[in-house]
Design an enzyme around this catalytic site. Structure first.
Site, PDB file in Angstrom:
ATOM      1  N   ASP A   1     -34.851 -24.446 -47.906  1.00 29.40           N
ATOM      2  CA  ASP A   1     -34.318 -25.813 -47.876  1.00 29.40           C
ATOM      3  C   ASP A   1     -35.021 -26.710 -48.895  1.00 29.40           C
ATOM      4  OD1 ASP A   1     -33.613 -26.044 -44.273  1.00 29.40           O
ATOM      5  OD2 ASP A   1     -32.851 -24.793 -45.899  1.00 29.40           O
TER       6      ASP A   1
ATOM      7  N   ASP B   1     -33.231 -29.005 -51.631  1.00 30.79           N
ATOM      8  CA  ASP B   1     -33.401 -30.470 -51.736  1.00 30.79           C
ATOM      9  C   ASP B   1     -33.875 -30.865 -53.142  1.00 30.79           C
ATOM     10  OD1 ASP B   1     -34.684 -30.730 -48.316  1.00 30.79           O
ATOM     11  OD2 ASP B   1     -32.648 -30.565 -49.139  1.00 30.79           O
TER      12      ASP B   1
ATOM     13  N   GLU C   1     -10.060 -14.160 -31.990  1.00 27.56           N
ATOM     14  CA  GLU C   1     -11.076 -15.102 -32.465  1.00 27.56           C
ATOM     15  C   GLU C   1     -11.745 -15.834 -31.292  1.00 27.56           C
ATOM     16  OE1 GLU C   1      -8.651 -17.717 -34.870  1.00 27.56           O
ATOM     17  OE2 GLU C   1      -7.716 -16.008 -35.877  1.00 27.56           O
TER      18      GLU C   1
ATOM     19  N   LYS D   1     -12.756 -19.069 -29.298  1.00 25.52           N
ATOM     20  CA  LYS D   1     -12.114 -20.388 -29.272  1.00 25.52           C
ATOM     21  C   LYS D   1     -13.210 -21.446 -29.240  1.00 25.52           C
ATOM     22  CE  LYS D   1      -8.540 -23.152 -27.043  1.00 25.52           C
ATOM     23  NZ  LYS D   1      -9.402 -24.359 -26.945  1.00 25.52           N
TER      24      LYS D   1
ATOM     25  N   ARG E   1      -6.564 -33.693 -35.568  1.00 21.87           N
ATOM     26  CA  ARG E   1      -5.301 -33.152 -35.056  1.00 21.87           C
ATOM     27  C   ARG E   1      -4.433 -34.261 -34.482  1.00 21.87           C
ATOM     28  NH1 ARG E   1      -3.280 -31.816 -30.415  1.00 21.87           N
ATOM     29  NH2 ARG E   1      -1.773 -30.108 -30.240  1.00 21.87           N
TER      30      ARG E   1
ATOM     31  N   GLU F   1     -11.991 -25.886 -36.938  1.00 19.84           N
ATOM     32  CA  GLU F   1     -12.702 -26.647 -35.902  1.00 19.84           C
ATOM     33  C   GLU F   1     -14.004 -27.186 -36.455  1.00 19.84           C
ATOM     34  OE1 GLU F   1     -10.870 -26.485 -33.193  1.00 19.84           O
ATOM     35  OE2 GLU F   1     -12.042 -27.252 -31.526  1.00 19.84           O
TER      36      GLU F   1
HETATM   37  N1  LIG Z   1     -10.462 -23.646 -31.387  1.00 20.29           N
HETATM   38  C1  LIG Z   1     -10.436 -22.489 -32.026  1.00 20.29           C
HETATM   39  O1  LIG Z   1     -11.490 -21.867 -32.260  1.00 20.29           O
HETATM   40  N2  LIG Z   1      -9.187 -21.979 -32.492  1.00 20.29           N
HETATM   41  N3  LIG Z   1      -8.006 -22.642 -32.404  1.00 20.29           N
HETATM   42  C2  LIG Z   1      -7.126 -21.836 -32.987  1.00 20.29           C
HETATM   43  C3  LIG Z   1      -5.717 -22.162 -33.180  1.00 20.29           C
HETATM   44  C4  LIG Z   1      -5.068 -23.227 -32.639  1.00 20.29           C
HETATM   45  C5  LIG Z   1      -3.765 -23.127 -33.108  1.00 20.29           C
HETATM   46  C6  LIG Z   1      -3.691 -22.028 -33.924  1.00 20.29           C
HETATM   47  O2  LIG Z   1      -4.923 -21.424 -33.970  1.00 20.29           O
HETATM   48  N4  LIG Z   1      -7.673 -20.692 -33.428  1.00 20.29           N
HETATM   49  C7  LIG Z   1      -8.965 -20.758 -33.116  1.00 20.29           C
HETATM   50  N5  LIG Z   1      -9.898 -19.815 -33.394  1.00 20.29           N
END
Ligand SMILES: NC(=O)n1nc(-c2ccco2)nc1N
Length: 325
Positions: A35, A39, A115, A117, A138, A175
């Site tokens: 780091d 910097d 994936e 969430k 969103r 996200e």
């Molecule tokens: N929240 C999240 O990690 N999401 N959300 C979607 C998503 C929402 C609509 C289409 O794909 N995919 C992932 N990994």
């Protein structure tokens, strides 16, 4: 600066080294320089740009922290609505989801992109000719708030795409979240210094991103994972979602290393239980996993029910005790 190097050359070299360091740190999760060295490079670039303001461009890493606040957020219409996912809570609901797809597409055990969430704030990033031009929350899926200045402060979000072959217009969805360790450290310091203590990582991310003053956002430890695309103009994307995510990683976006491709209901449930076992040790909050039919052709055939796709669902975990202060 090397004797022969002009200020413009030195500026270009410093930017390249800083962008490479960001890419390795945020995308490859494999930091190249400490780091302190990062910097130092940034400070040298800042002072060189101060001496040569005519050489400053918006994609310079020094331009991440914007000017004083505007006052309100402009509205942004999502030309391609940002989806809300249907939820599954039981294995049977997952099996039903997968069976409906098998029956409609006439395929056995279709491939899914799977994936974690992330439990943060969904945002959409617009790039024109590889340069980040606008970012929005969103909102209600059709209209969000323009938080471009705040998103620019997040080092995990590229200001300029890397590599080649990206479309002239590319919208990336993902996200914004607050990593747990960074959340704890931020709150420890806030308690000590009387700053704002954040209630939990999700609200911390949402609150930080909706600050009217980007200089406050810049002090919050925010991160980002890409997980979908919106508008694409001027180039073809690969035929599957997982291949598109690999392209997004090449172009400079962090994409979760926990993503995978599995087949059929068995593959989905295997992934769910695998992530469920690791949930407590992940460096960020998740509230489930997401299953997406991987091929875009199949997604088009499955279509949507109102705003939620028939080709994807979230499989939620039981509520976790919130990370408290
Ligand atoms: N929240 C999240 O990690 N999401 N959300 C979607 C998503 C929402 C609509 C289409 O794909 N995919 C992932 N990994």
């Amino acid at each position: 600066m090397a004797k022969t190097q002009t200020p413009a050359d030195r500026i270009a070299e410093l930017r390249q080294r800083i962008d490479d360091a960001n890419y390795r740190y945020y995308v490859l999760d494999d930091p190249a320089i400490p780091d302190a060295e990062f910097d130092r490079l940034l400070r040298e670039l800042q002072s060189l740009e101060a001496e040569h303001p005519d050489l400053v461009t918006p994609d310079s890493p020094t331009q991440r922290v914007g000017i004083a606040p505007s006052g309100t957020f402009a509205e942004v219409r999502h030309a391609i609505p940002m989806l809300s996912l249907g939820n599954a809570f039981t294995d049977e609901e997952v099996a039903d989801f997968e069976r409906r797809i098998e029956e409609k597409l006439g395929r056995r055990a279709p491939k899914f992109s799977v994936e974690p969430k992330l439990d943060g704030l969904a945002i959409s990033l617009r790039y024109e000719n590889g340069r980040f031009v606008q970012g929005a929350t969103r909102g209600d899926g059709a209209t969000g708030e323009d938080v471009t200045a705040n998103l620019r402060t997040i080092k995990a979000i590229p200001l300029q795409l890397r590599g080649t072959g990206w479309p002239a217009v590319l919208e990336v969805r993902g996200e914004v979240y607050m990593p747990l360790e960074a959340f704890r450290k931020y709150n420890e310091r806030a308690v000590k210094e009387g700053g704002k203590v954040l209630a939990n990582p999700r609200n911390g991310a949402a609150g930080s991103l909706r600050q009217l003053d980007p200089r406050i956002t810049a002090q919050r430890p925010l991160a980002f994972y890409a997980y979908a695309v919106g508008i694409v103009e001027g180039a073809e994307l690969p035929p599957t979602h997982s291949q598109t995510l690999a392209k997004l990683r090449e172009w400079g976006f962090p994409v979760s290393a926990l993503n995978d491709v599995v087949a059929g209901a068995e593959g989905l449930l295997g992934y769910y239980s695998g992530i469920g076992k690791r949930r407590e040790s992940l460096p960020f909050d998740i509230d489930g996993v997401v299953y997406k039919l991987d091929d875009y052709e199949g997604q088009r055939e499955m279509g949507f029910v109102s705003r939620a796709p028939r080709w994807a669902i979230a499989h939620k975990f039981p509520a976790q005790e919130q990370s408290t202060v």
